[in-house]
Design a protein around this motif. Structure first.
Motif, mmCIF file in Angstrom:
data_model
loop_
_atom_site.group_PDB
_atom_site.id
_atom_site.type_symbol
_atom_site.label_atom_id
_atom_site.label_comp_id
_atom_site.label_asym_id
_atom_site.label_seq_id
_atom_site.Cartn_x
_atom_site.Cartn_y
_atom_site.Cartn_z
ATOM 1 N N LEU A 39 0.838 -1.196 0.000
ATOM 2 C CA LEU A 39 0.000 0.000 0.000
ATOM 3 C C LEU A 39 0.880 1.255 0.000
ATOM 4 O O LEU A 39 0.719 2.140 -0.828
ATOM 5 N N PHE A 40 1.819 1.316 0.951
ATOM 6 C CA PHE A 40 2.681 2.489 1.073
ATOM 7 C C PHE A 40 4.127 2.120 0.769
ATOM 8 O O PHE A 40 4.571 0.998 1.043
ATOM 9 N N GLY A 41 4.857 3.105 0.239
ATOM 10 C CA GLY A 41 6.259 2.892 -0.083
ATOM 11 C C GLY A 41 7.164 3.836 0.693
ATOM 12 O O GLY A 41 6.767 4.433 1.695
ATOM 13 N N GLU A 42 8.365 3.999 0.203
ATOM 14 C CA GLU A 42 9.365 4.804 0.904
ATOM 15 C C GLU A 42 8.925 6.256 1.036
ATOM 16 O O GLU A 42 9.240 6.926 2.024
ATOM 17 N N THR A 43 8.161 6.744 0.064
ATOM 18 C CA THR A 43 7.687 8.131 0.113
ATOM 19 C C THR A 43 6.862 8.386 1.372
ATOM 20 O O THR A 43 6.969 9.441 2.001
ATOM 21 N N TYR A 44 6.035 7.429 1.727
ATOM 22 C CA TYR A 44 5.175 7.592 2.905
ATOM 23 C C TYR A 44 6.013 7.777 4.166
ATOM 24 O O TYR A 44 5.737 8.652 4.992
ATOM 25 N N PHE A 45 7.050 6.974 4.298
ATOM 26 C CA PHE A 45 7.896 7.079 5.490
ATOM 27 C C PHE A 45 8.693 8.383 5.477
ATOM 28 O O PHE A 45 8.977 8.943 6.538
ATOM 29 N N SER A 46 9.034 8.872 4.298
ATOM 30 C CA SER A 46 9.698 10.173 4.204
ATOM 31 C C SER A 46 8.763 11.286 4.653
ATOM 32 O O SER A 46 9.172 12.233 5.335
ATOM 33 N N ILE A 47 7.495 11.176 4.291
ATOM 34 C CA ILE A 47 6.507 12.176 4.715
ATOM 35 C C ILE A 47 6.379 12.179 6.234
ATOM 36 O O ILE A 47 6.260 13.244 6.856
ATOM 37 N N LEU A 48 6.411 11.005 6.838
ATOM 38 C CA LEU A 48 6.284 10.926 8.294
ATOM 39 C C LEU A 48 7.453 11.586 9.014
ATOM 40 O O LEU A 48 7.337 11.926 10.201
ATOM 41 N N GLU A 49 8.567 11.786 8.302
ATOM 42 C CA GLU A 49 9.738 12.422 8.904
ATOM 43 C C GLU A 49 9.629 13.947 8.910
ATOM 44 O O GLU A 49 10.426 14.626 9.555
ATOM 45 N N VAL A 50 8.653 14.484 8.172
ATOM 46 C CA VAL A 50 8.486 15.939 8.106
ATOM 47 C C VAL A 50 8.076 16.460 9.478
ATOM 48 O O VAL A 50 7.117 15.986 10.085
ATOM 49 N N ARG A 51 8.802 17.442 9.986
ATOM 50 C CA ARG A 51 8.574 17.942 11.352
ATOM 51 C C ARG A 51 7.288 18.742 11.480
ATOM 52 O O ARG A 51 6.586 18.647 12.480
ATOM 53 N N SER A 52 6.976 19.539 10.471
ATOM 54 C CA SER A 52 5.779 20.371 10.509
ATOM 55 C C SER A 52 4.532 19.505 10.336
ATOM 56 O O SER A 52 4.377 18.836 9.300
ATOM 57 N N ARG A 53 3.654 19.503 11.345
ATOM 58 C CA ARG A 53 2.448 18.698 11.276
ATOM 59 C C ARG A 53 1.549 19.143 10.114
ATOM 60 O O ARG A 53 0.953 18.316 9.427
ATOM 61 N N ALA A 54 1.441 20.452 9.910
ATOM 62 C CA ALA A 54 0.598 20.967 8.836
ATOM 63 C C ALA A 54 1.127 20.533 7.468
ATOM 64 O O ALA A 54 0.367 20.075 6.603
ATOM 65 N N LEU A 55 2.451 20.682 7.267
ATOM 66 C CA LEU A 55 3.039 20.283 5.994
ATOM 67 C C LEU A 55 2.931 18.776 5.797
ATOM 68 O O LEU A 55 2.648 18.304 4.690
ATOM 69 N N GLN A 56 3.121 18.032 6.882
ATOM 70 C CA GLN A 56 3.010 16.577 6.793
ATOM 71 C C GLN A 56 1.615 16.172 6.332
ATOM 72 O O GLN A 56 1.459 15.296 5.468
ATOM 73 N N THR A 57 0.598 16.811 6.896
ATOM 74 C CA THR A 57 -0.783 16.505 6.508
ATOM 75 C C THR A 57 -1.030 16.852 5.048
ATOM 76 O O THR A 57 -1.666 16.078 4.310
ATOM 77 N N CYS A 58 -0.527 17.999 4.622
ATOM 78 C CA CYS A 58 -0.711 18.426 3.235
ATOM 79 C C CYS A 58 -0.060 17.452 2.252
ATOM 80 O O CYS A 58 -0.561 17.232 1.143
ATOM 81 N N LEU A 59 1.063 16.870 2.648
ATOM 82 C CA LEU A 59 1.745 15.902 1.792
ATOM 83 C C LEU A 59 1.092 14.523 1.873
ATOM 84 O O LEU A 59 1.007 13.802 0.864
ATOM 85 N N LYS A 60 0.621 14.170 3.063
ATOM 86 C CA LYS A 60 0.094 12.823 3.275
ATOM 87 C C LYS A 60 -1.232 12.590 2.562
ATOM 88 O O LYS A 60 -1.442 11.523 1.962
ATOM 89 N N ILE A 61 -2.132 13.564 2.601
ATOM 90 C CA ILE A 61 -3.475 13.367 2.048
ATOM 91 C C ILE A 61 -3.446 12.992 0.557
ATOM 92 O O ILE A 61 -4.015 11.962 0.162
ATOM 93 N N PRO A 62 -2.779 13.764 -0.311
ATOM 94 C CA PRO A 62 -2.770 13.359 -1.725
ATOM 95 C C PRO A 62 -2.026 12.055 -1.965
ATOM 96 O O PRO A 62 -2.410 11.270 -2.843
ATOM 97 N N TYR A 63 -0.962 11.815 -1.181
ATOM 98 C CA TYR A 63 -0.211 10.570 -1.368
ATOM 99 C C TYR A 63 -1.080 9.360 -1.016
ATOM 100 O O TYR A 63 -1.148 8.382 -1.778
#
Length: 379
Positions: A39-63
């Motif tokens: 389901l998820f690949g390396e990109t997903y785990f990279s997104i989880l490393e983003v410190r900003s919660r808002a930016l992380q959410t913005c990246l996570k939803i479309p992915y």
């Protein structure tokens, strides 16, 4: 035999790596054509490393939406399989509609769990419904099996295991040499960032030990912990160094809180320590109590005082470390090795595919995890 396995992640995720990817060569040798669809690949785990919660959410939803659509396309194009295995739900947090459709189309669907996911928000009602739909269930330990049997009559216990040809001890003379006050002692913990909280119980013991020995705590993780007054050696986890980061350590630790979630864990890091010949100190929680025989292949510790006493004993007694490390290695070889469980998991798959789920787990008398005090058994 054809199997499609819908995993939670690519091989970068520890759960998927140890529950399916490491078995693929074994399956091939057993004549099983197993295709893994993460389901998820390396990109997903990279997104989880983003410190900003808002930016992380913005990246996570479309992915996540894109990955859900890709998985839906894969399911819709799925040909008739001998077995479909799903690591948890096909679509986390969504109702099990697609799983129902797969069953309606005649696919034999097996759900696999190696964590108490039914305790997480949004899954309290979904997981029981999913287990009732499934042809059968594969779980990593008896705690999960007890839960699954409330919803399914066909539950197979397959513990998380390690490849003992890959996780091997280093030949070293240091284990039997006299102990000196300036001897470097590395206490290692390897795990995911959200489990770093468990390390805080070690802090008082480590502070005292640092005044007596040359002790450091090696943390192998995606994030460095914040432990005041502790000499921490942080190493970012990397698959290529996963074994070597343990091999040259001295003692492995696995502290846990005694919670229902922790009781559902499968003890992976503990098995990794033992496989490379490290003596281990662990909380007597969940499957840890099945893996460790206290005083033989490791120690249990529940309180801050016990953590100090057990670690102090191992720091000061290299011969004890060597004896326990060798015993731990034997434990993994005889009960939790990929070589043993590869053919057994292949048999589990074949039994479910043949519609004979009562044959899906080895008989207790033959199981390598059976012992006078080990509770992982099939019925």
């Amino acid at each position: 035999m054809t199997v499609t396995y819908f995993s939670k992640s690519s091989s970068i995720g520890p759960s998927s790596r140890y529950r399916v990817f490491q078995f693929l060569p074994q399956f091939q040798a057993e004549g099983i054509d197993c295709r893994v669809e993460p389901l998820f690949g390396e990109t997903y785990f990279s997104i989880l490393e983003v410190r900003s919660r808002a930016l992380q959410t913005c990246l996570k939803i479309p992915y996540v939406l894109a990955r859900f659509l890709k998985r839906l396309g894969t399911v819709l194009m799925l040909n008739r399989q001998d077995l479909v295995v799903i690591e948890g739900p096909l679509f986390p947090y969504a109702p099990p509609v697609v799983e129902r459709v797969l069953r309606w189309l005649g696919q034999r669907v097996v759900v696999e769990m190696d964590d108490a996911i039914y305790l997480t928000h949004g899954h309290e009602a979904k997981i029981p419904a999913l287990l009732k739909i499934a042809t059968g269930v594969i779980v990593g330990n008896d705690r999960l099996a007890a839960y699954a049997r409330q919803c399914s009559s066909y539950v197979s216990v397959v513990p998380t295991v390690v490849d003992t040809d890959r996780f091997v001890p280093l030949a070293s003379q240091a284990a039997t040499s006299p102990c000196h006050a300036d001897e470097a002692i590395t206490i290692v913990w390897m795990g995911l960032a959200y489990n770093l909280k468990y390390l805080h119980v070690l802090v008082p013991a480590l502070r005292t030990l640092q005044s007596q020995y040359h002790v450091r705590l090696r943390v192998v993780c995606s994030h460095a912990p914040k432990l005041a007054g502790i000499d921490v050696e942080f190493r970012a986890w990397d698959f290529s160094r996963e074994v070597t980061d343990l091999q040259d350590a001295t003692i492995g630790v696995m502290p846990l809180e005694d919670t229902e979630w922790a009781r559902g864990k499968c003890g992976l890091k503990l098995l990794q320590y033992l496989a490379v010949g490290l003596p281990a100190v662990a909380s007597p929680v969940g499957v840890n109590s099945d893996i460790i025989v206290n005083g033989e292949n490791g120690f249990f510790a529940s309180t801050e005082d016990e953590w100090y006493e057990r670690l102090h004993a191992l720091c000061g007694r290299p011969h004890l470390r060597a004896r326990m490390g060798a015993a731990g290695r034997r434990t993994v070889e005889s009960r939790y090795s990929l070589a043993l469980w590869g053919p057994r998991l292949a048999d589990v798959y074949r039994a479910f595919a043949a519609g004979k789920p009562n044959q899906a787990t080895p008989h207790p008398a033959q199981s390598p995890v059976s012992s006078h005090r080990h509770s992982t058994r099939a019925r």
